[in-house]
Motif scaffolding. Structure first.
Motif, PDB file in Angstrom:
ATOM      1  N   SER B  42       0.674  26.382 -22.711  1.00  0.00           N
ATOM      2  CA  SER B  42       1.768  27.017 -23.437  1.00  0.00           C
ATOM      3  C   SER B  42       1.182  27.810 -24.597  1.00  0.00           C
ATOM      4  N   ASN B  43       2.036  28.467 -25.337  1.00  0.00           N
ATOM      5  CA  ASN B  43       1.557  29.236 -26.491  1.00  0.00           C
ATOM      6  C   ASN B  43       1.613  28.410 -27.761  1.00  0.00           C
ATOM      7  N   GLU B  44       1.731  27.072 -27.600  1.00  0.00           N
ATOM      8  CA  GLU B  44       1.797  26.220 -28.782  1.00  0.00           C
ATOM      9  C   GLU B  44       0.462  26.241 -29.525  1.00  0.00           C
ATOM     10  N   ASP B  45       0.565  25.876 -30.778  1.00  0.00           N
ATOM     11  CA  ASP B  45      -0.591  25.951 -31.656  1.00  0.00           C
ATOM     12  C   ASP B  45      -1.476  24.732 -31.485  1.00  0.00           C
ATOM     13  N   GLU B  46      -1.885  24.435 -30.298  1.00  0.00           N
ATOM     14  CA  GLU B  46      -2.679  23.237 -30.017  1.00  0.00           C
ATOM     15  C   GLU B  46      -3.729  23.588 -28.976  1.00  0.00           C
ATOM     16  N   PRO B  47      -4.798  22.770 -28.914  1.00  0.00           N
ATOM     17  CA  PRO B  47      -5.764  23.019 -27.831  1.00  0.00           C
ATOM     18  C   PRO B  47      -5.101  22.789 -26.473  1.00  0.00           C
ATOM     19  N   PHE B  48      -5.635  23.446 -25.472  1.00  0.00           N
ATOM     20  CA  PHE B  48      -5.131  23.282 -24.106  1.00  0.00           C
ATOM     21  C   PHE B  48      -5.669  21.969 -23.543  1.00  0.00           C
ATOM     22  N   GLU B  49      -4.786  21.154 -23.008  1.00  0.00           N
ATOM     23  CA  GLU B  49      -5.184  19.822 -22.560  1.00  0.00           C
ATOM     24  C   GLU B  49      -4.897  19.633 -21.066  1.00  0.00           C
ATOM     25  N   VAL B  50      -5.861  19.030 -20.373  1.00  0.00           N
ATOM     26  CA  VAL B  50      -5.668  18.709 -18.957  1.00  0.00           C
ATOM     27  C   VAL B  50      -5.940  17.219 -18.791  1.00  0.00           C
ATOM     28  N   ARG B  51      -5.068  16.527 -18.045  1.00  0.00           N
ATOM     29  CA  ARG B  51      -5.284  15.106 -17.767  1.00  0.00           C
ATOM     30  C   ARG B  51      -5.536  14.920 -16.279  1.00  0.00           C
ATOM     31  N   LEU B  52      -6.622  14.210 -15.988  1.00  0.00           N
ATOM     32  CA  LEU B  52      -6.935  13.926 -14.585  1.00  0.00           C
ATOM     33  C   LEU B  52      -6.844  12.429 -14.343  1.00  0.00           C
ATOM     34  N   SER B  53      -6.252  12.066 -13.237  1.00  0.00           N
ATOM     35  CA  SER B  53      -6.204  10.642 -12.883  1.00  0.00           C
ATOM     36  C   SER B  53      -6.165  10.512 -11.369  1.00  0.00           C
ATOM     37  N   ARG B  54      -6.081   9.270 -10.929  1.00  0.00           N
ATOM     38  CA  ARG B  54      -6.047   8.977  -9.496  1.00  0.00           C
ATOM     39  C   ARG B  54      -4.785   8.195  -9.175  1.00  0.00           C
ATOM     40  N   SER B  55      -4.250   8.400  -8.015  1.00  0.00           N
ATOM     41  CA  SER B  55      -3.107   7.586  -7.603  1.00  0.00           C
ATOM     42  C   SER B  55      -3.593   6.175  -7.289  1.00  0.00           C
ATOM     43  N   VAL B  56      -2.684   5.198  -7.441  1.00  0.00           N
ATOM     44  CA  VAL B  56      -3.032   3.782  -7.208  1.00  0.00           C
ATOM     45  C   VAL B  56      -2.016   3.175  -6.240  1.00  0.00           C
ATOM     46  N   PRO B  57      -2.362   2.046  -5.622  1.00  0.00           N
ATOM     47  CA  PRO B  57      -1.376   1.394  -4.743  1.00  0.00           C
ATOM     48  C   PRO B  57      -0.128   1.015  -5.532  1.00  0.00           C
ATOM     49  N   ILE B  58       1.031   0.979  -4.870  1.00  0.00           N
ATOM     50  CA  ILE B  58       2.275   0.833  -5.632  1.00  0.00           C
ATOM     51  C   ILE B  58       2.482  -0.558  -6.214  1.00  0.00           C
ATOM     52  N   ASP B  59       1.721  -1.561  -5.750  1.00  0.00           N
ATOM     53  CA  ASP B  59       1.932  -2.899  -6.313  1.00  0.00           C
ATOM     54  C   ASP B  59       0.951  -3.222  -7.434  1.00  0.00           C
ATOM     55  N   THR B  60       0.205  -2.229  -7.893  1.00  0.00           N
ATOM     56  CA  THR B  60      -0.694  -2.486  -9.016  1.00  0.00           C
ATOM     57  C   THR B  60      -0.127  -1.807 -10.249  1.00  0.00           C
ATOM     58  N   SER B  61      -0.636  -2.210 -11.403  1.00  0.00           N
ATOM     59  CA  SER B  61      -0.152  -1.541 -12.608  1.00  0.00           C
ATOM     60  C   SER B  61      -1.286  -0.781 -13.274  1.00  0.00           C
ATOM     61  N   ALA B  62      -2.405  -0.663 -12.568  1.00  0.00           N
ATOM     62  CA  ALA B  62      -3.564  -0.003 -13.145  1.00  0.00           C
ATOM     63  C   ALA B  62      -3.309   1.495 -13.323  1.00  0.00           C
ATOM     64  N   PHE B  63      -3.970   2.058 -14.331  1.00  0.00           N
ATOM     65  CA  PHE B  63      -3.996   3.500 -14.467  1.00  0.00           C
ATOM     66  C   PHE B  63      -5.459   3.907 -14.340  1.00  0.00           C
ATOM     67  N   VAL B  64      -5.768   4.804 -13.416  1.00  0.00           N
ATOM     68  CA  VAL B  64      -7.169   5.148 -13.151  1.00  0.00           C
ATOM     69  C   VAL B  64      -7.430   6.586 -13.548  1.00  0.00           C
ATOM     70  N   PRO B  65      -7.999   6.791 -14.764  1.00  0.00           N
ATOM     71  CA  PRO B  65      -8.316   8.167 -15.154  1.00  0.00           C
ATOM     72  C   PRO B  65      -9.508   8.690 -14.363  1.00  0.00           C
ATOM     73  N   GLU B  66      -9.587   9.996 -14.226  1.00  0.00           N
ATOM     74  CA  GLU B  66     -10.696  10.626 -13.510  1.00  0.00           C
ATOM     75  C   GLU B  66     -11.630  11.200 -14.565  1.00  0.00           C
ATOM     76  N   SER B  67     -12.783  10.580 -14.679  1.00  0.00           N
ATOM     77  CA  SER B  67     -13.710  10.953 -15.749  1.00  0.00           C
ATOM     78  C   SER B  67     -14.840  11.829 -15.205  1.00  0.00           C
ATOM     79  N   GLY B  68     -15.473  12.558 -16.108  1.00  0.00           N
ATOM     80  CA  GLY B  68     -16.692  13.276 -15.759  1.00  0.00           C
ATOM     81  C   GLY B  68     -16.500  14.575 -15.010  1.00  0.00           C
ATOM     82  N   ALA B  69     -15.304  15.124 -15.079  1.00  0.00           N
ATOM     83  CA  ALA B  69     -15.075  16.381 -14.373  1.00  0.00           C
ATOM     84  C   ALA B  69     -15.407  17.568 -15.277  1.00  0.00           C
TER      85      ALA B  69
END
Lengths: 805, 380
Positions: B42-69
C-alpha cells in the motif's frame, strides 16, 4: 346392542352387501357381440374401461386376463384396455391393488365393448389368492417401474403431518436425495434435474414446498404415482434419468364426496362429484399452511419477523361426451413465499394447465390429443436498504402439444406412436431497482427460446407367453431459436470472459443451434417358469433443458437453462438387467436389478461460479462425462396383515470433467463422486394391520453419507485461521439413519355415517438421531471450528386428522 | 444471499424442523503442505512487509513460519527492493517503498529449499475516500444489543467497483479502584503513572469485501462492517474504530470473496461447494503447485469514528469488575498485604484520626494487566 357392536354390524352389513354384489357380478353371464358371427377359435377384440364401482374412477394398472390360453392386459392411464380374446365362453379374471379380486363369466360372440367395475377392498384382511394367477411382476413387460397408489402412500409415516409422494418414493431402491429437507430426488445416480416430473402430462419445475419439506402434490387428489427408473417407453422423453408421473383422480361421477385433513402445519380439503351423473365429474383440491402463524409465536425476533407460507390449488374436469370421446381439463397452481427478518422476500410459483381429448376411433385404436401449458417463476424482493433495493424475476414457460395413439392390432402386439412438440420460452432473469432511491443497475438477461419436437413408435410384441419384446424408437430434434445475441469466444482457448471475441446476433425464430438424434428403447422379458422371469432393457434419452445449481440441493433460485451453442444436450444411455421371482403363491415378490448408465455432457460448475443473472453462463459451467452403476435388491409383500418392502441398493455415481485447458478441469480430469453418490442404501417399509381400525407403519432408512469437499489443511491469512479444501467431493459426511413410526386409527365403519374419519399419530425420526445434512467449517474470531448441521434432529411427533364425507 | 440472510434462513429451517447445529472437532484427513504468502503493498508510511508460512493439518494448532527465503519486490521500469527477514517468516523492506497508484509491481520469492515463486504483475489501484463511517445503536434481529458500524463510500469517477476494508478498534476501560499512591521501601509515594484508565485494541479478523458492480453508479451504501456488542466492555466509556479502505481489482475481489465464502459463511442448506482458492502466485517450475495468497497493491484511505458512552442510551453495560472488593488495614499490615496479590489504593483516616490503608487485588486496580495505559495519539 352396544355402539361398538353396532359399528361392527354396520360394517359387516356393508361388507355383506359388497359380497352380495360381488357374487351377483361373478355369477351373471355377460354377453358381448352378436351371436350370428361366432367362428370357433377366432380371436375378436374386446375393449372398454375398468372402474371403481362406487366412484366411477377409472382404475390404472388393473389386470384383466383369461387363463386358457393365457392372455392378459393391464389398463392404461385412462383405465382403458383393449384385448383380443377367443370367441366363446370365457372367465375374465380381474385384479387391481386395493380392490377385491374378481371374475366375470363372459360369452364373447364378436368384437365389442365392455366396461367393468371392481369393488374396493377397504380392509383386505384375508389374503385372497387366485392360485393360477401370474403376477404383474413376473408376467409384465416393464422393469425399473414403481407404481404407488394413494392408498398405500397414506400409510407411510408422514413428516409434519403431510403425506408426501416424494418422501415415499425415497423409500424405493435407486431413489435418493442429498439430504433431509432437500428438494428433488436422485434416481439411479442421476441429477435432480434429470427427472421428468409430470402432473397429468404437465411438467412441474419445482416439485416441492417450503424448502423441500413438502412435495408440491396434494395427496387427496392423487390417484397414483408411477416412477420409471429404466426401460422407459418411447412416449416419454426430454429427461435422462427417470419419469415421475403423477396421475390425479378424475372425480367421483356418482356422488358428491369430500376429503381433507388437518395437521399441525398444514390443512387440506378436496371435493369431487358428478356434474352430469356417470358422464361428467370434477375434483377440486387445495392446501395451505399456517406456518406463518407458528413462526410468529417462536420467541426469537429473527424468526418471528420471518415468514414462510405456501398454498396449492388443483382442479380437474372429466367429461365423457359419448362412448368415443372424453375431454379432460385440469389446472394446478402453487405458490411459496418466504422471507427473513422482513428483509428479502423470496417467492415462487408453479402454473400448469392441461387439456386432453381422448378419442376412440375403434376398439383397436384410440388417440389422445393433449395441450399443456407449464410455467415456473420466482421473484426476489429486497427493500431494506433503499440504495440496494431491487426486484428480481425469473420465468420459464412451455407450451406442449402432443398426439399419442395406442393401437392393438392383435393379441400379440400393442403399438404406441405419436408426436410431440414443446416450445420453451425462458426469461433467464431480470434485476430492477425498487424505489426511487435505488441505484441498482437494471439488468435484464435476454430471453431464450427453444423448440423440442419428437416422434415415436413403440411396439410390444409377445413371441410366446414366455417371451416378449418391446422395441421403441423416439427421434427428437431440438432447435435453439432467436432472437438472441450469442457470445463468441476465441477458438482453441478456454471459454472465459477474457477470451470473448464478440457477439453474434440472431433474428426472431432464426435457428441458432440444432441438436437431434434417435433414442432407442428396448425391453425384453423371458419367463423361466411361472414364478421367475428375466428382463433386459436398454434406453437412450436426450435432455435439452438443464437446471443449474452450485448448491448441493435445489434452491428456489436455481435456474433452468436451455441447450444452446455451448450447453450441449445431456445424453443418457442405460442398460439394465433384472431377475424377478415370486415366492409363496405370489405373495412375496423378489427382484434384483442391475444397471449401468453413462451420461454425456453432464454439467458441473467451475469453482465459485455465479449462476444468478449471469450473462456468460458458459464461462462458469462445464460439461463432463457421467457414469453410474448399481444393483438393487427388493423384497415386497403386497398383501396380508404384514405388508411392505425391504430393499438394498449398491450404487455409484461419478463424473469426470476433462478439458484441454487446466482451468476448465475439475480434480485434474479424474472421475470424482457426484454430490448424490451414496453407495449403500437400505430401506424398509412395513405395515402391520392389527385390526380393521388399527394399523402401524414403520419406515427405516439407512444410507451412506453423501460426498463433501473436506478441509485438508489450515493456514493463517490476514490474522485468521483459514482452510484449504480437498479436491471436489473426496470425503463423506456421516452415514444416515432414520426410523419413523405411525399409528393409523380408522374411525368406525358405519356406512351411513356422514363423516368417515381417521387419525394418524406419527413420529418422524423416532430415535432422534441428528443426521448430518452437512458438515462445514467456519473461521470465527481467528479460529477454525467444525459444525454439523442437522435437520429434523429430534423425534418429530405429529397428529393428523383426516376425514371423508 | 448475504451472510446475515443465510444465517436467518438457517435459523428458520432449524426452528421449523427441530434441527440443530452442533460443534465438533474435525478429524484431519489427507494433509497438504502448502506455501502461504501474505503480501499487500500500500502507499502507507511503513516498510513493505511479506509473511510466509506453511499450511498445517487441521487438528493441530501449530503455526509454521517459512524462514530463510529471499524476497524481492520489483517495480516495472523502476527499482527493485530486497526484503530481509525481521522475524521468523516476516520479511520487510529496509525503507519506504513510496508505492504509487498506477505503477506495476511484481513479487519474487525464493524459499530456503530453492523453489522460486513469482506473482502476477499487479497495478496499484487508486482508492476513493470513505464518505462516512457511522453507527446505529440498537438490537439486532437475533436480540443482540450493540452498535452496528456502517460504511458509505463512492467513487465519483465510477472506476473502483470492488472494495475491501480492515478495521482497528480501540476502547477505553477503567478499573474500579484508582490507586494514587504506592509503597516503596517503607515509604508511601504518590503515583505519577495512571494505572486506572487503559486502552485495549483489536483488529478485524473477518474478510470485509463488497462490490457495487450491480449498481448504476459506484456507490456502497451502509455496508455493515462490524457489530460492537454491548455484551463486551467496549462501549462502557469511549470506543473508536479506524476503518481502512482498499480498492480491489475484480480478480482480487474474487479471491477475497471466495476466501470469505469458503471459510466464513458456510453452513446453510444451499451452500456453494468450497474449492481451492486461486491466488496469483505461482511456482515458476511447476504451475500445478497450489500457493495460497494473492499479492495485491492498492492505495489506502482511512476514517476514524468515536462512540462515546454518553451518546448511547443509558442501559447497563457489563461490568467485568463487579466482583472486586477492598480491604482496609492499618499501616503495620502493609508489607503483609503487599506480599499477597493486593495493591495499595488509597490512604484514609479511621475514626480516631489514624491513617488506614485501602487495598484491593491487583486485578481490580492495575489496568495495565489487561491493556496499555499509553494514551493512543488519536485519543483526545
Amino acid at each position: 346392542m352396544s355402539p361398538v357392536e353396532g359399528e361392527v354390524v354396520d360394517f359387516l352389513q356393508a361388507e355383506e352387501k359388497k359380497v352380495i354384489l360381488q357374487n351377483t357380478l361373478e355369477n351373471t353371464l355377460i354377453e358381448v357381440g352378436s351371436k350370428s358371427k361366432i367362428i370357433d377359435g377366432q380371436f375378436v377384440n374386446l375393449a372398454g374401461h375398468i372402474r371403481d364401482s362406487k366412484t366411477g374412477e377409472p382404475l390404472i394398472g388393473a389386470m384383466m386376463y383369461i387363463d386358457n390360453p393365457r392372455i392378459g392386459v393391464a389398463t392404461d392411464q385412462f383405465g382403458y384396455y383393449s384385448i383380443n380374446l377367443p370367441q366363446g365362453r370365457l372367465s375374465l379374471l380381474l385384479k387391481c391393488i386395493g380392490y377385491k379380486d374378481t371374475k366375470r363369466p363372459l360369452m364373447l360372440y364378436s368384437q365389442g365393448k365392455l366396461d367393468l367395475e371392481m369393488i374396493e377392498d377397504v380392509i383386505p384382511l384375508k389374503e385372497v389368492i387366485i392360485e393360477s394367477e401370474k403376477d404383474v411382476n413376473i408376467a409384465g413387460m416393464q422393469m425399473g417401474v414403481e407404481r404407488l397408489d394413494a392408498q398405500s402412500m397414506k400409510k407411510v409415516p408422514p413428516v409434519l403431518g403431510e403425506v408426501d409422494v416424494l418422501r415415499v418414493a425415497l423409500t424405493l431402491p435407486g431413489v435418493q436425495s442429498v439430504g433431509e429437507g432437500a428438494n428433488g430426488i436422485n434416481v439411479r445416480g442421476g441429477n435432480a434435474d434429470q427427472n421428468l416430473m409430470l402432473l397429468n402430462d404437465a411438467t412441474v419445475y419445482n416439485p416441492t414446498h417450503l424448502f423441500g419439506f413438502f412435495s408440491a402434490f396434494n395427496p387427496d387428489v392423487i390417484k397414483s404415482v408411477e416412477l420409471h427408473k429404466g426401460g422407459i417407453p418411447a412416449e416419454f422423453g426430454g429427461r435422462i434419468s427417470s419419469v415421475f408421473e403423477v396421475q390425479t383422480k378424475e372425480g367421483n361421477n356418482k356422488n358428491f364426496v369430500g376429503s381433507g385433513g388437518i395437521s399441525p402445519v398444514t390443512a387440506r380439503l378436496a371435493f369431487e362429484g358428478p356434474i352430469v351423473k356417470n358422464k361428467a365429474s370434477y375434483i377440486v383440491g387445495g392446501r395451505s399452511t399456517y406456518s406463518d402463524w407458528i413462526l410468529n409465536r417462536i420467541p426469537n425476533d429473527a424468526i418471528n419477523n420471518s415468514t414462510a407460507s405456501f398454498y396449492d390449488l388443483y382442479a380437474r374436469i372429466s367429461y365423457d361426451i359419448n362412448e368415443k370421446n372424453t375431454l379432460y381439463a385440469s389446472g394446478y397452481y402453487s405458490h411459496d413465499k418466504f422471507g427473513f427478518n422482513s428483509d428479502t422476500i423470496y417467492s415462487y410459483t408453479n402454473q400448469n394447465v392441461s387439456l386432453q381429448w381422448k378419442h376412440i376411433f375403434n376398439n383397436k385404436l384410440y388417440g389422445v390429443f393433449t395441450g399443456v401449458y407449464s410455467g415456473y417463476t420466482y421473484h426476489v424482493k429486497s427493500e431494506k436498504n433503499e440504495v440496494n433495493a431491487f426486484d428480481m424475476d425469473y420465468a420459464i414457460k412451455n407450451i406442449n402439444g402432443k398426439i399419442d395413439f395406442s393401437y392393438f392390432p392383435n393379441s400379440r402386439h400393442k403399438v404406441d406412436f405419436g408426436i410431440s412438440s414443446i416450445y420453451y420460452g425462458l426469461e433467464p432473469g431480470s434485476m430492477l431497482p425498487a424505489g426511487i432511491n435505488s441505484l441498482i443497475l437494471p439488468k435484464i438477461l435476454e430471453n431464450e427460446q427453444g423448440l423440442e419436437s419428437a416422434i415415436y413408435l413403440g411396439d410390444k410384441y409377445d413371441f410366446s407367453p414366455r417371451f416378449s419384446v418391446y422395441i421403441g424408437l423416439r427421434y427428437s430434434i431440438y432447435n435453439y431459436l432467436g432472437p438472441k445475441s450469442v457470445n463468441q469466444y476465441a477458438e482453441n482457448a478456454p471459454i472465459t470472459e477474457a477470451t470473448q471475441t464478440g457477439e453474434k446476433n440472431y433474428s426472431k425464430n432464426q435457428v441458432i443451434e440444432t441438436y437431434h438424434g434417435p433414442e432407442l428403447r428396448l425391453s425384453a422379458r423371458y419367463s423361466l417358469n411361472d414364478d421367475t422371469s428375466l428382463k433386459l432393457s436398454y434406453n437412450k434419452m436426450r435432455q435439452y433443458i438443464h437446471m443449474l445449481s452450485n448448491t448441493t440441493s435445489i434452491s428456489p433460485t436455481d435456474t433452468w437453462k436451455l441447450s444452446d451453442s455451448y450447453f450441449k444436450p445431456q445424453i443418457g444411455d442405460q442398460v439394465s438387467l433384472g431377475l424377478y421371482r415370486n415366492f409363496k403363491n405370489n405373495t412375496i415378490e423378489g427382484s434384483v436389478e442391475a444397471y449401468y448408465k453413462t451420461i454425456a455432457n453432464l454439467l458441473d460448475f467451475k469453482s465459485g461460479a455465479q449462476l444468478v443473472l449471469n450473462e456468460q453462463l458458459e464461462t462458469d459451467i462445464i460439461g463432463g462425462q457421467g457414469n453410474a452403476y448399481g444393483v438393487e435388491f427388493l423384497l415386497r409383500k403386497k398383501t396380508g396383515k404384514l405388508n411392505g418392502w425391504l430393499s438394498y441398493t449398491y450404487s455409484k455415481s461419478l463424473i469426470r470433467i476433462e478439458s484441454d485447458f487446466a482451468d476448465e478441469e475439475i480434480n485434474n480430469g479424474a472421475y470424482y463422486p457426484t454430490n448424490y453418490d451414496k453407495p449403500h442404501a437400505v430401506n424398509l417399509l412395513a405395515n402391520w394391520k392389527f385390526s380393521r381400525r388399527l394399523s402401524v407403519s414403520t419406515v427405516m432408512s439407512y444410507s451412506s453419507g453423501r460426498p463433501i469437499t473436506y478441509p485438508i489443511a489450515k493456514y493463517n491469512y490476514n490474522g485468521t485461521e483459514r482452510l484449504h479444501y480437498s479436491e471436489r467431493n473426496q470425503y463423506r459426511i456421516p452415514d444416515y439413519f432414520r426410523l419413523d413410526l405411525s399409528l393409523n386409527i380408522e374411525g368406525n365403519h358405519k356406512v351411513k355415517k356422514l363423516n368417515h374419519s381417521s387419525w394418524t399419530l406419527a413420529v418422524y425420526n423416532l430415535t432422534g438421531r441428528d443426521n448430518a445434512y452437512s458438515v462445514y467449517f467456519v473461521s470465527q474470531n481467528g479460529k477454525v471450528k467444525g459444525y454439523q448441521l442437522s435437520i429434523f434432529a429430534e423425534a418429530i411427533p405429529t397428529i393428523t386428522y383426516n376425514f371423508r364425507f | 444471499m448475504s451472510y446475515h440472510k443465510i444465517y436467518s434462513y438457517l435459523l428458520l429451517i432449524v426452528a421449523l424442523s427441530g434441527g440443530c447445529v452442533q460443534e465438533f472437532d474435525p478429524p484431519a484427513q489427507g494433509y497438504e503442505n502448502l506455501l502461504v504468502v501474505e503480501a499487500f503493498l500500500s502507499n502507507e508510511d511503513e516498510p513493505f512487509e511479506v509473511r510466509l508460512s506453511r499450511s498445517v493439518p487441521i487438528d493441530t494448532s501449530a503455526f509454521v513460519p517459512e524462514s530463510g527465503a529471499q524476497i524481492t519486490l520489483s517495480e516495472r521500469d523502476g527499482a527493485t527492493f530486497v526484503l530481509s527477514e525481521k522475524r521468523t517468516g516476516v520479511y520487510q523492506s529496509s525503507g519506504m517503498i513510496a508505492a504509487q497508484a498506477g505503477r506495476t509491481y511484481q513479487l519474487q520469492i525464493k524459499t530456503a529449499s530453492g523453489t522460486r515463486y513469482l506473482s502476477d504483475e499487479v497495478v496499484m489501484r487508486p482508492t476513493p475516500a470513505i464518505d462516512e463511517v457511522s453507527f446505529i445503536f440498537g438490537e439486532k434481529p437475533n436480540g443482540d444489543l450493540g452498535a452496528q458500524v456502517y460504511i458509505d463510500t463512492h467513487d465519483p469517477d465510477n472506476n473502483t467497483w470492488y472494495y475491501r476494508w480492515e478495521w482497528q478498534e480501540t476502547w477505553e476501560f477503567r478499573t474500579p479502584y484508582n490507586s494514587y499512591i504506592y509503597y516503596d521501601e517503607g515509604e508511601i509515594k504518590l503515583r505519577e503513572e495512571d494505572i486506572n484508565t487503559c486502552w485495549k485494541s483489536g483488529r478485524s479478523t473477518s474478510i470485509e469485501v463488497a462490490t457495487s458492480k450491480n449498481l448504476s453508479s459506484d456507490h456502497i451504501s451502509d455496508y455493515p462492517i462490524h457489530f460492537v456488542s454491548a455484551k463486551t466492555d467496549r462501549l462502557n466509556f469511549r470506543y473508536s474504530m479506524l476503518v481502512k479502505q482498499f480498492a480491489l481489482s475484480e480478480e482480487s475481489y474474487v479471491f477475497w470473496n471466495e476466501m470469505k465464502k469458503f471459510t466464513e459463511t458456510l453452513g446453510t442448506l444451499f451452500d456453494p461447494q468450497p474449492s481451492v482458492i486461486k491466488g496469483n502466485i505461482h511456482n515458476v517450475a511447476d504451475d500445478k503447485e497450489i500457493v495460497i495468497g494473492y499479492f495485491d497493491a492498492s492505495e489506502v484511505k482511512e476514517q476514524r469514528i468515536f462512540i462515546r458512552n454518553s451518546d448511547l442510551p443509558s442501559i447497563r453495560f457489563p461490568n467485568y469488575f463487579s466482583s472486586c472488593e477492598d480491604t482496609i488495614v492499618s499501616e503495620d499490615m502493609i508489607p503483609a498485604m503487599l506480599a499477597t496479590n493486593y495493591m495499595l489504593v488509597a490512604e484514609e483516616m479511621d475514626m480516631t484520626g489514624l491513617p488506614v490503608y485501602l487495598f484491593s487485588t491487583a486485578g481490580c486496580v492495575d489496568c495495565t494487566k489487561y491493556g496499555t495505559n499509553v494514551k493512543p495519539p488519536f485519543w483526545n
